[in-house]
Design a protein around this motif. Sequence first.
Motif, PDB file in Angstrom:
ATOM      1  N   UNK A  64       0.936  -1.270  -0.083  1.00 31.13           N
ATOM      2  CA  UNK A  64      -0.138  -0.227   0.085  1.00 31.13           C
ATOM      3  C   UNK A  64       0.827   1.391  -0.010  1.00 31.13           C
ATOM      4  N   UNK A  65       0.537   2.170  -0.950  1.00 30.20           N
ATOM      5  CA  UNK A  65       1.489   3.497  -1.107  1.00 30.20           C
ATOM      6  C   UNK A  65       1.047   4.225   0.046  1.00 30.20           C
ATOM      7  N   UNK A  66       1.783   5.117   0.441  1.00 31.60           N
ATOM      8  CA  UNK A  66       1.846   6.119   1.439  1.00 31.60           C
ATOM      9  C   UNK A  66       0.596   6.970   1.565  1.00 31.60           C
ATOM     10  N   UNK A  67       0.284   7.496   0.225  1.00 33.01           N
ATOM     11  CA  UNK A  67      -0.817   8.101  -0.106  1.00 33.01           C
ATOM     12  C   UNK A  67      -2.198   7.592   0.015  1.00 33.01           C
ATOM     13  N   UNK A  68      -2.036   6.195  -0.178  1.00 36.23           N
ATOM     14  CA  UNK A  68      -3.333   5.503   0.120  1.00 36.23           C
ATOM     15  C   UNK A  68      -3.616   5.006   1.345  1.00 36.23           C
ATOM     16  N   UNK A  69      -2.711   4.574   1.890  1.00 37.30           N
ATOM     17  CA  UNK A  69      -2.857   4.524   3.385  1.00 37.30           C
ATOM     18  C   UNK A  69      -2.965   5.678   4.342  1.00 37.30           C
ATOM     19  N   UNK A  70      -2.658   6.823   4.012  1.00 38.22           N
ATOM     20  CA  UNK A  70      -2.836   8.299   4.697  1.00 38.22           C
ATOM     21  C   UNK A  70      -4.311   8.389   4.622  1.00 38.22           C
ATOM     22  N   UNK A  71      -5.192   8.169   3.617  1.00 33.31           N
ATOM     23  CA  UNK A  71      -6.719   8.510   3.692  1.00 33.31           C
ATOM     24  C   UNK A  71      -7.515   8.040   4.812  1.00 33.31           C
ATOM     25  N   UNK A  72      -7.169   6.786   4.943  1.00 32.09           N
ATOM     26  CA  UNK A  72      -7.928   6.124   6.429  1.00 32.09           C
ATOM     27  C   UNK A  72      -7.184   6.715   7.471  1.00 32.09           C
ATOM     28  N   UNK A  73      -5.816   6.771   7.375  1.00 32.44           N
ATOM     29  CA  UNK A  73      -5.313   7.335   8.666  1.00 32.44           C
ATOM     30  C   UNK A  73      -5.617   8.541   9.180  1.00 32.44           C
ATOM     31  N   UNK A  74      -5.977   9.503   7.991  1.00 33.27           N
ATOM     32  CA  UNK A  74      -6.110  10.922   8.580  1.00 33.27           C
ATOM     33  C   UNK A  74      -7.892  10.995   8.617  1.00 33.27           C
ATOM     34  N   UNK A  75      -8.482  10.103   8.129  1.00 29.41           N
ATOM     35  CA  UNK A  75      -9.873   9.988   8.716  1.00 29.41           C
ATOM     36  C   UNK A  75     -10.080   9.549  10.072  1.00 29.41           C
ATOM     37  N   UNK A  76      -9.358   8.509  10.234  1.00 29.55           N
ATOM     38  CA  UNK A  76      -9.469   8.019  11.831  1.00 29.55           C
ATOM     39  C   UNK A  76      -8.835   9.140  12.806  1.00 29.55           C
ATOM     40  N   UNK A  77      -7.811   9.816  12.524  1.00 29.95           N
ATOM     41  CA  UNK A  77      -7.371  11.009  13.160  1.00 29.95           C
ATOM     42  C   UNK A  77      -8.177  12.074  13.406  1.00 29.95           C
ATOM     43  N   UNK A  78      -8.742  12.442  12.409  1.00 30.45           N
ATOM     44  CA  UNK A  78      -9.733  13.524  12.471  1.00 30.45           C
ATOM     45  C   UNK A  78     -10.774  13.181  13.286  1.00 30.45           C
ATOM     46  N   UNK A  79     -11.486  12.185  13.247  1.00 34.03           N
ATOM     47  CA  UNK A  79     -12.452  11.699  13.992  1.00 34.03           C
ATOM     48  C   UNK A  79     -12.071  11.585  15.452  1.00 34.03           C
ATOM     49  N   UNK A  80     -10.986  11.040  15.847  1.00 34.37           N
ATOM     50  CA  UNK A  80     -10.585  11.045  17.329  1.00 34.37           C
ATOM     51  C   UNK A  80     -10.137  12.377  17.695  1.00 34.37           C
TER      52      UNK A  80
END
Length: 125
Positions: free
Chosen positions: A59-75
């Motif tokens: 998984x490319x960094x950019x592709x993994x970043x979307x769910x990571x950022x979404x979780x980060x923002x929700x938390x």
Amino acid sequence: RDTEPSAAIIDSQSVRAAETVALDSRGWDAGKKVNGRKRHIAVDTLGLLLVVLVTTASVQDRDGARPLISRLRRLHHRITMIWADGGYAGKLVTWAQERWSLNLDIVKRTDDSDHYVGDAPGLGI
């Protein structure tokens, strides 16, 4: 300092998986020449862990970043600024701004590989 962070740093790390790890949860990171998994992480400016996402190493960094950022923002609702290295450049910057109202600042590496250009405190996790 406020107990809730207002800024974060994201990065990833590919790690080799043991032979006992199922093939469907492993992937090949061609850049690092690693067959295994990738940890996508978000930390605050002190380096304290905020969010972790584990994927196959392919998984490319950019592709993994979307769910990571979404979780980060929700938390962590107060976060408005994220620093990242050049692997996150491109459409992700626009997506983070439009979807989450986040400023994703790409910190450029200088010719001296140990130094970065920008305001990111402690980048190089």
